[in-house]
Write an enzyme that holds these catalytic residues in place. Structure first.
Site, mmCIF file in Angstrom:
data_model
loop_
_atom_site.group_PDB
_atom_site.id
_atom_site.type_symbol
_atom_site.label_atom_id
_atom_site.label_comp_id
_atom_site.label_asym_id
_atom_site.label_seq_id
_atom_site.Cartn_x
_atom_site.Cartn_y
_atom_site.Cartn_z
ATOM 1 C CG ASP A 140 0.705 -6.301 8.992
ATOM 2 O OD1 ASP A 140 0.726 -6.421 7.758
ATOM 3 O OD2 ASP A 140 1.675 -5.942 9.665
ATOM 4 C CE LYS B 71 -3.707 -5.842 5.088
ATOM 5 N NZ LYS B 71 -2.648 -4.836 5.015
ATOM 6 C CG ASP C 202 3.678 2.140 6.906
ATOM 7 O OD1 ASP C 202 4.582 1.881 7.726
ATOM 8 O OD2 ASP C 202 3.448 1.428 5.885
ATOM 9 N N GLY C 203 0.892 1.539 5.635
ATOM 10 C CA GLY C 203 -0.147 0.513 5.732
ATOM 11 C C GLY C 203 -0.128 -0.104 7.125
ATOM 12 N N GLY D 187 4.319 -4.722 11.092
ATOM 13 C CA GLY D 187 5.560 -5.452 11.241
ATOM 14 C C GLY D 187 5.635 -6.767 10.510
ATOM 15 N NE ARG D 188 1.938 -10.930 7.224
ATOM 16 C CZ ARG D 188 1.095 -11.528 6.397
ATOM 17 N NH1 ARG D 188 -0.169 -11.222 6.400
ATOM 18 N NH2 ARG D 188 1.542 -12.422 5.555
ATOM 19 N N GLY D 189 6.403 -6.824 7.601
ATOM 20 C CA GLY D 189 7.595 -6.598 6.764
ATOM 21 C C GLY D 189 8.821 -6.652 7.648
ATOM 22 C CB THR E 68 -0.946 -0.004 1.213
ATOM 23 O OG1 THR E 68 -1.501 -1.312 1.364
ATOM 24 C CG2 THR E 68 -2.066 1.004 1.036
ATOM 25 C CD GLU F 217 6.935 -0.474 8.582
ATOM 26 O OE1 GLU F 217 6.352 -1.071 9.497
ATOM 27 O OE2 GLU F 217 6.950 -0.882 7.405
HETATM 28 O O1 DER Z 1 5.360 -4.097 7.679
HETATM 29 C C1 DER Z 1 4.404 -3.340 7.861
HETATM 30 O O2 DER Z 1 4.006 -2.966 8.957
HETATM 31 C C2 DER Z 1 3.668 -2.870 6.635
HETATM 32 O O3 DER Z 1 3.043 -1.675 6.886
HETATM 33 C C3 DER Z 1 2.751 -3.891 6.195
HETATM 34 O O4 DER Z 1 2.627 -4.976 6.947
HETATM 35 C C4 DER Z 1 1.462 -3.537 5.509
HETATM 36 O O5 DER Z 1 1.716 -4.040 4.249
HETATM 37 P P1 DER Z 1 0.699 -4.030 3.047
HETATM 38 O O6 DER Z 1 0.373 -2.576 2.794
HETATM 39 O O7 DER Z 1 1.489 -4.650 1.931
HETATM 40 O O8 DER Z 1 -0.499 -4.831 3.468
#
Ligand code: DER
Length: 227
Positions: free
Chosen positions: A87, A124, A84-85, A98-100, A31, A106
């Site tokens: 999860d 989400k 930011d996006g 934090g899935r990244g 995103t 961040e």
């Molecule tokens: O790592 C993170 O926190 C990212 O913001 C993430 O997990 C969201 O990713 P996406 O926009 O690809 O769903």
């Protein structure tokens, strides 16, 4: 034109907030990538004089390629907004991120920005943080086993995050290891409190009382969630 996806629509809404002269923090993820493209488009169409700072190397490279003026975090003294996006998002705007692999930067930028805007599609939205994802806990490498054992005593379950190949542990962008843990017997606020003070824990994915607003995209448009 083909109708934009919900993620595209929320990226456009977030880009529309950016004004001339702003310093804008760029998140990381799919995103955030859409936001970077939309922000570059807005800069071109409105001749905006803006600067950006990135939460990851990949977002920095993408921003440079898109023609955005990137500044180093080291030179940052203030940040007008961070976008930011996430999860998971609850109705009171608590987030799980934090899935990244860029959680440390961040949360640094999200918490120091004057305004932190979140972009998600409705998938989400959750009732409780941890409902669909483990909670990422970034630990200094030396502390992984100690923290895992400590959390296991609190009935948390989980393990070190593996790399994409699945043949070794994964390193975060900050050079730490990541525990993905599920908690059963605690409220989100309690988990947030205990992780925030636990020695060896560098960062964790619960973002409580940080977001200013959340753009939630769905097939019938964008809803704005705010306090
Ligand atoms: O790592 C993170 O926190 C990212 O913001 C993430 O997990 C969201 O990713 P996406 O926009 O690809 O769903």
């Amino acid at each position: 034109a083909t109708p934009q996806s919900p993620k595209q629509q929320v990226a456009i809404k977030a880009a529309e907030i950016v004004d001339n002269g702003m310093i804008v923090g760029l998140g990381t993820g799919s995103t955030a990538n859409l936001f970077i493209d939309e922000l570059a488009r807005r800069q071109r169409e409105h001749q905006l004089d803006i600067q950006v700072v990135a939460s990851s190397v990949i977002s920095r490279v993408k921003a440079e390629q898109a023609g955005l003026k990137v500044m180093a975090i080291e030179h940052l003294s203030h940040l007008d907004m961070y976008v930011d996006g996430a999860d998971e998002v609850t109705s009171d705007m608590t987030l799980l991120k934090g899935r990244g692999q860029d959680l440390v930067c961040e949360k640094l930028l999200a918490s120091h920005a004057t305004a932190f805007y979140v972009m998600v599609d409705e998938s989400k939205m959750v009732n409780k943080i941890g409902e669909k994802n483990a909670i990422p806990i970034e630990v200094i490498p030396q502390a992984a086993q100690l923290v895992l054992n400590r959390l296991s005593k609190l009935q948390a379950k989980g393990s070190l995050r593996l790399n994409a190949a699945g043949d070794n542990v994964a390193y975060s962008a900050a050079g730490n290891l990541i525990l993905d843990m599920q908690f059963t017997t605690f409220e989100t606020a309690q988990i947030n409190a205990l992780l925030t003070v636990m020695p060896g824990v560098v960062e964790h994915g619960i973002f409580a009382d940080v977001a200013k607003a959340v753009f939630v995209g769905s097939s019938d448009g964008v809803k704005l969630l705010q306090a």
